[in-house]
Enzyme design. Structure first.
Site, PDB file in Angstrom:
ATOM      1  CD  GLU A  40       4.479  -2.449  -4.963  1.00  0.00           C
ATOM      2  OE1 GLU A  40       4.597  -2.304  -3.957  1.00  0.00           O
ATOM      3  OE2 GLU A  40       3.780  -2.361  -6.255  1.00  0.00           O
ATOM      4  NE  ARG A  80      -2.064   3.307   0.814  1.00  0.00           N
ATOM      5  CZ  ARG A  80      -0.811   2.380   1.309  1.00  0.00           C
ATOM      6  NH1 ARG A  80       0.130   2.346   1.298  1.00  0.00           N
ATOM      7  NH2 ARG A  80      -1.695   1.608   2.466  1.00  0.00           N
ATOM      8  CE  LYS A 109      -3.709  -1.286   0.932  1.00  0.00           C
ATOM      9  NZ  LYS A 109      -2.898  -2.354   0.659  1.00  0.00           N
TER      10      LYS A 109
HETATM   11  C1  LIG Z   1       1.215  -3.854  -3.637  1.00  0.00           C
HETATM   12  C2  LIG Z   1       1.767  -2.812  -2.437  1.00  0.00           C
HETATM   13  N1  LIG Z   1       2.778  -2.489  -1.727  1.00  0.00           N
HETATM   14  C3  LIG Z   1       3.238  -1.683  -1.242  1.00  0.00           C
HETATM   15  C4  LIG Z   1       2.246  -2.489   0.600  1.00  0.00           C
HETATM   16  C5  LIG Z   1       2.566  -1.788   2.043  1.00  0.00           C
HETATM   17  O1  LIG Z   1       2.069  -0.513   2.130  1.00  0.00           O
HETATM   18  P1  LIG Z   1       1.503  -0.141   3.480  1.00  0.00           P
HETATM   19  O2  LIG Z   1       3.593  -0.189   4.508  1.00  0.00           O
HETATM   20  O3  LIG Z   1       1.196   0.801   3.399  1.00  0.00           O
HETATM   21  O4  LIG Z   1       0.863  -1.187   4.297  1.00  0.00           O
HETATM   22  C6  LIG Z   1       1.467  -3.073   0.100  1.00  0.00           C
HETATM   23  C7  LIG Z   1       0.413  -2.868   1.607  1.00  0.00           C
HETATM   24  O5  LIG Z   1      -0.901  -3.275   1.406  1.00  0.00           O
HETATM   25  C8  LIG Z   1       0.958  -3.833  -1.346  1.00  0.00           C
HETATM   26  O6  LIG Z   1      -0.012  -4.366  -1.410  1.00  0.00           O
END
Ligand SMILES: Cc1ncc(COP(=O)(O)O)c(C=O)c1O
Length: 317
Positions: free
Chosen positions: A200, A73, A167
C-alpha cells in the site's frame, strides 16, 4: 493569561494553511469553535507514547461520506490498541455529527482520535483513569482533482501486519516514506510487504488494471483495510457489468505484475481515486490517466453526491 494570549496570536499568525472549524474534546466534554482551545494534554498517552488510534470521514455538500464504515474501523483499531472508548458507538457517532454541525462546514473533513487519555508519563496506561476522545473539523476544498502522479518504491520499511492493519497514530514510517517520495519528486512511496508483494501507500491503498482488464488489489491481511478501496470493489462491479472490466481479483501482486499493468491507481479518503502514470523508472500503460481510473473516480464522486443512505449521513446544521 499571557500564555493563552500568545496561543491565540500563534493560531492567528502561524496557523498554517488549514482552517479548523470545530473541535470536540472529552477532556472538557464539549465542542469549541475557538482554535486557541483546540489543544490536547501533553500527558495524554497518545502524545508521549504514540498510543492512540484515529480515523476520518469526508464532508461533502453537508453529508458525511461512509461515516459508519469509518467508525467501525475506528472501533476495531481501538480494540486492537486495547483502548476502551469513553462512550458507546451511538454516542461517538452522535458527537461526531454534532461537531460537524457546530462547525457549519459543508465541505471538508472530519478527523477523530481515541486514546487511553491523560494521567502520567509512564509507559503503561494504568495511570490514565479515563480514555479520551477528540474530533476536529477541517475546512476543505471541493473534491481532489484527477491528475496522474509519479510514485516510487519506498525504502522505508513497512510496518509489520499487526500494526499496519491498525489505524494508529504511529505514522512515523508513513511520514518518512512520504518525505522520501517528495525528495524524489514523487507523490508517495509504495510499500512492498515482507515477501516482496505490493502492499500500500502511506495513506492510501493501491489497485491495478491488468492487460486482461482485470481490476487487481492486494488483499487486506497485511495492510490497512481502506474504506475507499472496499467501496471501489463494490462500485467496480458496475464496470464489470458494462464490460469495461473483465473481473475483480484480490491477491498477492508482484512488482513485475504491477509495473506492466495498463493502469495503476491510488485510492483513499484523502485522494479518492488518483491515477499513477509512472512507478520508479517505469511508465505505466501509455503514461496517461487511464479510463478505468477515470470511471472509478466518477463513480466515487457520484456515490459521495448521491449514493445510498448507507454511505451518506446528512448533517443537521
Ligand atoms: C496506511 C493507509 N492505507 C490505506 C488508507 C486508505 O484508507 P481509506 O480509504 O479508509 O482512507 C489509509 C488512509 O488514511 C492509510 O493511512
Amino acid at each position: 493569561m499571557k500564555a493563552i494570549e500568545r496561543l491565540r496570536t500563534f493560531r492567528e499568525v502561524y496557523g498554517g494553511n488549514q482552517q479548523f472549524l470545530a473541535m470536540y474534546s472529552s477532556i472538557f466534554g464539549g465542542i469549541t469553535t475557538d482554535p486557541t482551545a483546540m489543544v490536547i494534554p501533553l500527558d495524554d498517552h497518545m502524545v508521549h507514547r504514540g498510543h492512540g488510534v484515529f480515523d476520518t470521514a469526508a464532508i461533502l455538500d453537508g453529508y458525511l461520506y461512509e461515516l459508519d464504515q469509518h467508525i467501525d474501523r475506528f472501533l476495531r483499531s481501538a480494540a486492537m490498541a486495547k483502548i476502551k472508548p469513553p462512550f458507546d458507538r451511538e454516542n461517538i457517532r452522535s458527537i461526531l455529527i454534532q461537531t460537524v454541525s457546530a462547525s457549519k462546514c459543508t465541505t471538508g473533513s472530519l478527523r477523530y482520535w481515541l486514546s487511553p487519555g491523560p494521567g502520567d508519563f509512564q509507559l503503561s496506561p494504568a495511570g490514565c483513569p479515563q480514555s479520551s476522545f477528540y474530533a476536529i473539523v477541517i475546512k476543505g476544498q471541493s473534491p481532489p482533482s484527477f491528475k496522474g502522479v509519479k510514485v516510487v518504491t519506498s525504502s522505508v520499511p513497512i510496518k509489520p501486519p499487526q500494526f499496519a492493519s491498525v489505524k494508529s497514530v504511529n505514522y512515523l514510517p508513513n511520514a518518512l516514506s512520504k518525505m522520501e517520495a517528495e525528495e524524489n519528486d514523487a507523490f508517495v512511496g509504495i510499500w512492498l510487504d515482507e515477501d516482496g508483494y505490493i502492499a500500500e501507500g502511506p495513506t492510501m491503498n493501491v489497485a491495478f488494471v491488468s492487460k486482461e482488464k482485470e481490476l487487481l488489489m492486494p488483499q487486506f491481511d497485511k495492510i490497512l483495510c481502506g474504506c475507499t478501496a472496499k467501496r471501489i470493489l463494490t462500485l467496480a462491479q458496475g464496470l464489470v457489468k458494462e464490460g469495461k472490466l473483465k473481473g475483480i481479483r484480490l491477491g498477492n501482486l508482484t512488482v513485475e505484475e504491477g509495473k506492466k499493468a495498463e493502469e495503476m491507481i491510488l485510492v483513499g479518503s484523502g485522494i479518492l481515486v488518483c491515477p499513477v502514470v509512472q512507478w520508479d523508472d517505469q511508465v505505466i500503460g501509455d503514461g496517461n490517466e487511464g479510463p478505468v481510473a477515470q470511471a472509478l473516480y466518477n463513480l466515487v464522486l457520484e456515490d459521495m453526491k448521491s449514493g445510498p443512505a448507507t454511505v451518506r449521513v446528512p448533517v443537521p446544521y
